[in-house]
Design a protein around this motif. Structure first.
Motif, PDB file in Angstrom:
ATOM      1  N   TRP A  33       7.594   2.760   6.941  1.00  0.00           N
ATOM      2  CA  TRP A  33       6.696   3.372   5.969  1.00  0.00           C
ATOM      3  C   TRP A  33       6.201   4.753   6.405  1.00  0.00           C
ATOM      4  O   TRP A  33       6.162   5.689   5.614  1.00  0.00           O
ATOM      5  N   ARG A  46       6.662   8.073   4.203  1.00  0.00           N
ATOM      6  CA  ARG A  46       5.471   8.804   3.733  1.00  0.00           C
ATOM      7  C   ARG A  46       5.517  10.270   4.156  1.00  0.00           C
ATOM      8  O   ARG A  46       5.345  11.170   3.325  1.00  0.00           O
ATOM      9  N   GLY A  75       4.276  12.742  -6.425  1.00  0.00           N
ATOM     10  CA  GLY A  75       3.248  11.708  -6.528  1.00  0.00           C
ATOM     11  C   GLY A  75       3.817  10.367  -6.946  1.00  0.00           C
ATOM     12  O   GLY A  75       3.454   9.318  -6.387  1.00  0.00           O
ATOM     13  N   LEU A  76       4.731  10.395  -7.921  1.00  0.00           N
ATOM     14  CA  LEU A  76       5.337   9.144  -8.403  1.00  0.00           C
ATOM     15  C   LEU A  76       6.165   8.478  -7.311  1.00  0.00           C
ATOM     16  O   LEU A  76       6.066   7.254  -7.097  1.00  0.00           O
ATOM     17  N   PHE A 129       5.856   8.838  -4.120  1.00  0.00           N
ATOM     18  CA  PHE A 129       4.949   8.359  -3.076  1.00  0.00           C
ATOM     19  C   PHE A 129       4.350   6.998  -3.448  1.00  0.00           C
ATOM     20  O   PHE A 129       4.321   6.066  -2.628  1.00  0.00           O
ATOM     21  N   VAL A 130       3.876   6.868  -4.680  1.00  0.00           N
ATOM     22  CA  VAL A 130       3.299   5.598  -5.137  1.00  0.00           C
ATOM     23  C   VAL A 130       4.357   4.502  -5.102  1.00  0.00           C
ATOM     24  O   VAL A 130       4.084   3.361  -4.674  1.00  0.00           O
ATOM     25  N   TYR A 131       5.567   4.826  -5.525  1.00  0.00           N
ATOM     26  CA  TYR A 131       6.663   3.850  -5.508  1.00  0.00           C
ATOM     27  C   TYR A 131       6.954   3.383  -4.084  1.00  0.00           C
ATOM     28  O   TYR A 131       7.054   2.176  -3.811  1.00  0.00           O
ATOM     29  N   TRP A 172       5.001   3.536  -1.473  1.00  0.00           N
ATOM     30  CA  TRP A 172       3.841   2.834  -0.921  1.00  0.00           C
ATOM     31  C   TRP A 172       3.798   1.385  -1.387  1.00  0.00           C
ATOM     32  O   TRP A 172       3.577   0.459  -0.601  1.00  0.00           O
ATOM     33  N   LYS A 173       4.032   1.179  -2.680  1.00  0.00           N
ATOM     34  CA  LYS A 173       4.022  -0.190  -3.209  1.00  0.00           C
ATOM     35  C   LYS A 173       5.246  -0.971  -2.735  1.00  0.00           C
ATOM     36  O   LYS A 173       5.162  -2.182  -2.475  1.00  0.00           O
ATOM     37  N   ARG A 174       6.392  -0.278  -2.628  1.00  0.00           N
ATOM     38  CA  ARG A 174       7.622  -0.986  -2.248  1.00  0.00           C
ATOM     39  C   ARG A 174       7.533  -1.533  -0.826  1.00  0.00           C
ATOM     40  O   ARG A 174       8.016  -2.649  -0.565  1.00  0.00           O
ATOM     41  N   LYS A 203       5.154  -2.808   0.632  1.00  0.00           N
ATOM     42  CA  LYS A 203       4.287  -3.979   0.693  1.00  0.00           C
ATOM     43  C   LYS A 203       4.936  -5.222   0.086  1.00  0.00           C
ATOM     44  O   LYS A 203       4.386  -6.318   0.200  1.00  0.00           O
ATOM     45  N   VAL A 245       8.960   1.868 -12.416  1.00  0.00           N
ATOM     46  CA  VAL A 245       8.888   3.228 -11.860  1.00  0.00           C
ATOM     47  C   VAL A 245      10.057   4.052 -12.388  1.00  0.00           C
ATOM     48  O   VAL A 245       9.913   5.246 -12.700  1.00  0.00           O
TER      49      VAL A 245
END
Length: 603
Positions: A442, A446, A516-517, A519-521, A523-525, A527, A541
């Protein structure tokens, strides 16, 4: 009888892809629904070249293999394509384009792109939902769209067929034979002779990929897999080229008698230094992509768009013309075809724009995609761009023209950018694949996203802030500058700088949203541990990403390939209306001759 269980959930992305592809292709070419047809410049030229042979066919029901209407006469298989093998190719092309042909061919070409690129990405093992998005990213690359109204339909058709061969090649060496072999064979048999220049460039790309495969298999000591893969490709190659053997033989014989074969009775003073075994260097490199023009990959109007660009009445140029007391009607007319392009090509229909989000994903791919293939794709991209520079980078251009087999047979060297237009998005979506697989650390993902987004966004921001200091003059301006005067010329330069600034800010916005999109993808992936939940995340997404990419690239494409390129069906042959002097000539002289009309610009 054993019941066959069909996994409808697994089939869903493929069904959705086909339905969405058809809908999007029809919507983009919506004037066809009103009975209009595409007005393509080179198609009209072809109609004139083919007319004599087609008239002979209608009158005698026989095929002629010679026409006097081209140059000093030439074989018709170069013009009309009446060989039986060509008819088979056309039938397969119609099948691959889902039956959209003839007047609906623009829709068929878009479907050819979308389906071909989807299959190529699928061969690289990318999630089907991401393949759907990637096919839009590739299809909407501006050059692929611009060549359609330009009438380069054979080139457009070839690109939709040749790209899957790249994917088929990759799948074969991943031992996915049921996908790779049919893909490589079918698309190769249809596409290999549609446009020789495009075929040559794709073969160059496959050659670079072959080096990567050799490195991978040798370093891993997978001799058996390497032997099987090479054997399959040799057999496929023999089948593909075997079906086109007569075509190759005829064209080789014809080539020797043309300027592409180094033969010409027209000798220029510069031939001593300019001549190669093929085309003259200055002729072949007339359309070379400028080194600074490469910035259009990220900022579409960086070089001013097209040679005659419609900037509209809400533009800097229109306001300046009105301030200079030019009548509003005249100012509006001038702005409909303003000389905004400031590059060093004689003229252009538009830039090569790959998408701001796609460039961000490409940079991200350079950081996080593992393995030799990243470097192979990067090498292919760098050579594609450097060779597209042509006369602006002559050491490499001359090296290839003089020593690389057959390279000197092709003109418009900027066309090799099709390799970059395929590989840049490919590497970008391999980056998304790496994220969707959930195998990367991660922290690395990131940081890589921030670096890629920051670097791409910084370039956009820098150009946006410095646009007023960019020299937007061109050496071609001298041809018309004196006709408009210094005040209007200054207004044109202001318009060019305004276009650079506006598109730089525009690209920056898309880069920031895309970063941004992703990054969110990511970050969630990282987890999520179960595959089903991960697929749902990728799907949703992907929908948002698809909307962003289409919104970005569709609006740029519509600047150059839009409803204005379609005309009423009754008007499509209006340019062939016989003029009085032509009718008189035909009545008084029935011999063979060519007419040079000196009342218009002959060239």
């Amino acid at each position: 009888m054993k019941k066959v269980n069909i996994d409808w959930k697994a089939l869903l992305p493929y069904v959705v892809a086909i339905v969405v592809f058809i809908a999007v292709a029809v919507i983009y070419c919506s004037p066809l629904l009103d009975g209009k047809v595409l007005q393509a410049g080179d198609v009209n030229t072809w109609k004139g070249a083919a007319q004599e042979a087609q008239t002979f066919k209608q009158q005698t029901s026989e095929t002629t293999w010679w026409t006097n209407s081209m140059f000093g006469g030439m074989p018709t298989y170069q013009v009309v394509g009446a060989m039986p093998s060509t008819q088979v190719t056309i039938a397969l092309e119609k099948f691959a384009h889902l039956g959209f042909f003839d007047d609906w061919r623009p829709t068929g070409l878009l479907l050819g792109y979308l389906l071909g690129f989807f299959l190529m990405l699928l061969c690289f093992g990318i999630n089907p939902w991401l393949c759907l998005i990637g096919s839009f990213a590739l299809t909407l690359s501006s050059y692929f769209m611009i060549i359609i109204p330009a009438g380069h339909l054979a080139k457009a058709t070839a690109l939709g067929f040749l790209a899957p061969m790249v994917g088929g090649f990759y799948a074969i060496f991943r031992k996915r034979y049921l996908l790779g072999i049919p893909t490589f064979l079918f698309y190769g048999i249809v596409g290999i002779t549609l446009h020789v220049q495009m075929t040559y460039y794709i073969c160059m790309l496959i050659g670079v990929m072959a080096i990567a495969e050799l490195y991978i298999h040798i370093s891993e000591k997978r001799w058996k897999d390497l032997g099987i893969g090479v054997g399959i490709l040799i057999i496929c190659g023999l089948l593909i080229f075997g079906t086109k053997l007569s075509w190759w033989q005829m064209n080789q014989g014809y080539l020797k008698e043309t300027m592409r074969g180094g033969h010409s009775e027209l000798v220029k003073e510069t031939d001593a230094t300019n001549k190669t075994a093929g085309l003259d260097l200055d002729y072949a490199t007339a359309w070379s992509y400028g080194i600074n023009e490469t910035m259009t990959f990220l900022i579409p109007n960086y070089m001013g768009g097209a040679s005659g660009f419609n900037v509209g009445t809400k533009s800097v140029l229109y306001d300046e013309l009105v301030k200079a007391r030019v009548p509003k009607s005249s100012a509006k007319q001038f702005c409909q075809s303003a000389p905004t392009y400031w590059g060093e090509k004689p003229f252009t229909s538009g830039p090569v724009y790959m998408g701001a989000i796609i460039i961000f994903l490409f940079v991200l791919g350079l950081i996080i995609v593992p393995g030799p293939y990243k470097w192979a794709l990067l090498i292919a991209i760098l050579f594609s761009v450097a060779l597209a520079w042509g006369r602006h980078f002559m050491p490499l251009t001359e090296l290839f023209f003089n020593y690389f087999p057959m390279y000197n047979k092709f003109r418009a060297v900027e066309s090799i950018l099709i390799v970059a237009e395929i590989t840049v998005p490919l590497l970008g979506f391999l980056a998304l694949k790496a994220i969707s697989d959930g195998t990367l650390e991660w922290k690395k993902v990131r940081n890589s996203i921030f670096i890629a987004g920051g670097a791409t966004g910084f370039v956009c921001l820098l150009i946006a802030l410095m646009s007023s200091s960019i020299d937007v003059t061109s050496s071609y301006d001298a041809q018309w500058k004196g006709q408009v005067g210094d005040q209007i010329y200054r207004a044109i330069l202001d318009q060019r700088q305004a276009m650079v600034s506006a598109d730089a800010w525009r690209s920056l916005l898309y880069v920031l949203i895309g970063t941004g999109l992703v990054f969110v993808y990511a970050w969630k992936r990282h987890k999520i541990s179960d595959e089903e939940t991960a697929n749902k995340l990728t799907r949703w997404v992907g929908i948002v990403l698809a909307v962003l990419i289409v919104a970005d690239m569709w609006t740029v494409d519509k600047r150059f390939c839009n409803d204005d390129n379609f005309i009423k069906a009754k008007d499509k042959d209006k340019m062939f209306t016989m003029l009085p002097y032509e009718k008189q000539l035909l009545e008084t002289d029935t011999s063979y001759y060519r007419v040079m009309n000196l009342t218009v610009n002959t060239f």
